[in-house]
Design a protein around this motif. Structure first.
Motif, PDB file in Angstrom:
ATOM      1  N   ARG A 119       0.877  -1.296  -0.049  1.00  0.00           N
ATOM      2  CA  ARG A 119       0.044   0.024   0.115  1.00  0.00           C
ATOM      3  C   ARG A 119       0.708   1.365  -0.004  1.00  0.00           C
ATOM      4  NH1 ARG A 119      -1.424   4.100  -0.350  1.00  0.00           N
ATOM      5  NH2 ARG A 119      -3.366   5.132   0.578  1.00  0.00           N
ATOM      6  N   TYR A 120       1.941   1.459   0.771  1.00  0.00           N
ATOM      7  CA  TYR A 120       2.794   2.367   1.193  1.00  0.00           C
ATOM      8  C   TYR A 120       4.189   2.360   0.589  1.00  0.00           C
ATOM      9  CZ  TYR A 120      -1.161   3.835   4.101  1.00  0.00           C
ATOM     10  OH  TYR A 120      -2.352   4.297   4.820  1.00  0.00           O
ATOM     11  N   GLY A 121       4.531   1.272   0.190  1.00  0.00           N
ATOM     12  CA  GLY A 121       6.130   1.380   0.220  1.00  0.00           C
ATOM     13  C   GLY A 121       6.944   1.219   1.300  1.00  0.00           C
ATOM     14  N   PHE A 122       6.237   1.631   2.546  1.00  0.00           N
ATOM     15  CA  PHE A 122       6.402   1.686   3.744  1.00  0.00           C
ATOM     16  C   PHE A 122       5.820   0.699   5.021  1.00  0.00           C
ATOM     17  CE2 PHE A 122       8.719   5.387   2.175  1.00  0.00           C
ATOM     18  CZ  PHE A 122       9.624   5.825   3.064  1.00  0.00           C
ATOM     19  N   ALA A 123       6.704   0.341   5.781  1.00  0.00           N
ATOM     20  CA  ALA A 123       6.184  -0.304   7.018  1.00  0.00           C
ATOM     21  C   ALA A 123       6.694   0.255   8.389  1.00  0.00           C
ATOM     22  CB  ALA A 123       6.307  -1.759   6.709  1.00  0.00           C
ATOM     23  N   VAL A 124       6.298   0.045   9.531  1.00  0.00           N
ATOM     24  CA  VAL A 124       6.832   0.154  10.886  1.00  0.00           C
ATOM     25  C   VAL A 124       6.848  -0.793  11.648  1.00  0.00           C
ATOM     26  CG1 VAL A 124       6.624   1.967  12.580  1.00  0.00           C
ATOM     27  CG2 VAL A 124       6.008   2.845  10.482  1.00  0.00           C
ATOM     28  N   LEU A 125       7.949  -1.206  12.316  1.00  0.00           N
ATOM     29  CA  LEU A 125       8.107  -2.251  13.253  1.00  0.00           C
ATOM     30  C   LEU A 125       8.081  -1.562  14.489  1.00  0.00           C
ATOM     31  CD1 LEU A 125      10.418  -4.862  11.515  1.00  0.00           C
ATOM     32  CD2 LEU A 125       7.930  -4.991  11.629  1.00  0.00           C
ATOM     33  N   SER A 126       7.289  -2.210  15.536  1.00  0.00           N
ATOM     34  CA  SER A 126       7.383  -1.789  16.759  1.00  0.00           C
ATOM     35  C   SER A 126       8.071  -2.747  17.769  1.00  0.00           C
ATOM     36  CB  SER A 126       6.069  -1.462  17.380  1.00  0.00           C
ATOM     37  OG  SER A 126       5.067  -2.782  17.489  1.00  0.00           O
ATOM     38  N   GLY A 127       8.254  -2.438  19.028  1.00  0.00           N
ATOM     39  CA  GLY A 127       8.931  -3.201  19.868  1.00  0.00           C
ATOM     40  C   GLY A 127      10.176  -3.666  19.562  1.00  0.00           C
ATOM     41  N   LEU A 128      10.935  -2.722  19.040  1.00  0.00           N
ATOM     42  CA  LEU A 128      12.382  -2.659  18.384  1.00  0.00           C
ATOM     43  C   LEU A 128      13.302  -3.361  19.699  1.00  0.00           C
ATOM     44  CD1 LEU A 128      14.447  -2.611  15.980  1.00  0.00           C
ATOM     45  CD2 LEU A 128      14.789  -0.258  16.908  1.00  0.00           C
ATOM     46  N   PHE A 129      13.101  -3.000  20.912  1.00  0.00           N
ATOM     47  CA  PHE A 129      13.930  -3.089  21.766  1.00  0.00           C
ATOM     48  C   PHE A 129      13.357  -4.056  22.969  1.00  0.00           C
ATOM     49  CE2 PHE A 129      15.000   1.264  20.727  1.00  0.00           C
ATOM     50  CZ  PHE A 129      16.106   0.934  19.833  1.00  0.00           C
TER      51      PHE A 129
END
Length: 317
Positions: free
Chosen positions: A31-41
């Motif tokens: 949809r966007y060409g982008f995604a966000v991942l949470s909980g990196l740490f």
């Protein structure tokens, strides 16, 4: 439509349900060409060590605080593949004004005699900052590993073998960029990063919680990408967009100059540009070609040739 439309995907889902992880991540990319991942740490997740990230950020700030003549000792060659690239060099494709940034590049370490040494020069390291080499090298390795997990999910989303990308990026020409946008004290026509698409396969970006990053949506509007702390932003690069015939788009994005209240502050970010191995031939995947989506890229090209072509366009070679 606002940036909240990009719903973060928890990294922990990778271990809990990789198929669900792949579908959530892939749908955002499509949809966007982008995604966000949470909980990196998160300690129990599949992300990064926060202590390491903090150490590398401290080293980054220390390096860019060095006198200009000291930093220039680490400018290597013309293309900026390794070491320091000073302020006022990189220019977005088609732009007439340079970006307002300086940066440091670290690449893959290869042993003497390795066949890819012709494509990947040796790293250089600033002797003024204790721990820089260890912390930055370790962060490179961690982001490389995380990127390969993301590619496994992308393969599943594209209905490929989950290990499809493994041999294509095993010793890819990937680069970790430590990026400094100095304070913007004088208004002008340059911006921190002009509108552009990334060259590579995927980009993993830390530091996007500081405002400025925007992506261009399908209708031409600009969406701000300012996720909460502890997230990592990932976007599709031109190489993967070409391989997938645009099914996963490489979206134009930029970093705009800060608001009045933040103009006296530097901005730091850490993109990891994950690349294919140099000889890999980028040839449109057959399952991404349909009657409604004919092959937009009928001429195959190696990753190295594509990289050099694009570097010339942004004045880094």
């Amino acid at each position: 439509m606002t940036a909240s439309a990009i719903t973060p995907v928890p990294i922990s889902l990778y271990a809990e349900d990789i198929d669900a992880f792949a579908q959530s991540l892939g749908a955002s990319f499509e949809r966007y060409g982008f995604a966000v991942l949470s909980g990196l740490f998160d300690k129990d997740g599949a992300g990064l060590d926060k202590t390491l990230v903090d150490q590398a950020l401290d080293d980054t700030k220390a390096f860019f605080a060095l006198p200009p003549e000291t930093k220039m000792q680490y400018k290597v060659g013309v293309g900026g593949q390794r070491g320091y690239t000073p302020f006022g060099i990189e220019t977005a494709k088609g732009a007439s004004h340079h970006d307002l940034k300086e940066f440091w590049h670290t690449g893959r370490d290869l042993p003497d005699g390795h066949p890819y040494r012709d494509y990947m020069p040796e790293n250089v390291w600033p002797g003024e900052i204790s721990g820089f080499r260890d912390h930055v090298s370790e962060l490179y390795t961690a982001l490389d590993f995380l990127g390969k997990r993301v590619l496994k999910a992308i393969a599943l989303y594209l209905k490929l073998d989950p290990e499809f990308f493994t041999p294509t990026v095993r010793e890819g020409n990937s680069v970790l960029r430590l990026l400094h946008y100095p304070p913007v004290t004088v208004a002008g026509e340059s911006v921190r990063a002009g509108a552009h698409g990334d060259i590579n396969v995927i980009t993993l970006l830390m530091g996007a919680e500081e405002p400025g990053l925007q992506l261009q949506d399908r209708d031409g509007t600009w969406l701000p990408i300012t996720p909460p702390e502890g997230c990592i932003v990932i976007n599709i690069g031109d190489m993967l967009s070409r391989l997938t015939n645009g099914v996963l788009p490489s979206t134009i994005h930029r970093v705009v100059n800060p608001a009045e209240g933040r103009k006296d502050f530097s901005r730091y970010s850490t993109p990891f540009f994950l690349h294919f191995e140099p000889p890999y031939v980028i040839e449109t995947l057959t399952n991404c070609i349909t009657e409604d989506r004919p092959n937009q890229f009928p001429d195959p090209i190696t990753a190295e040739d594509f990289l050099q072509q694009r570097l010339r366009e942004i004045k880094l070679t």
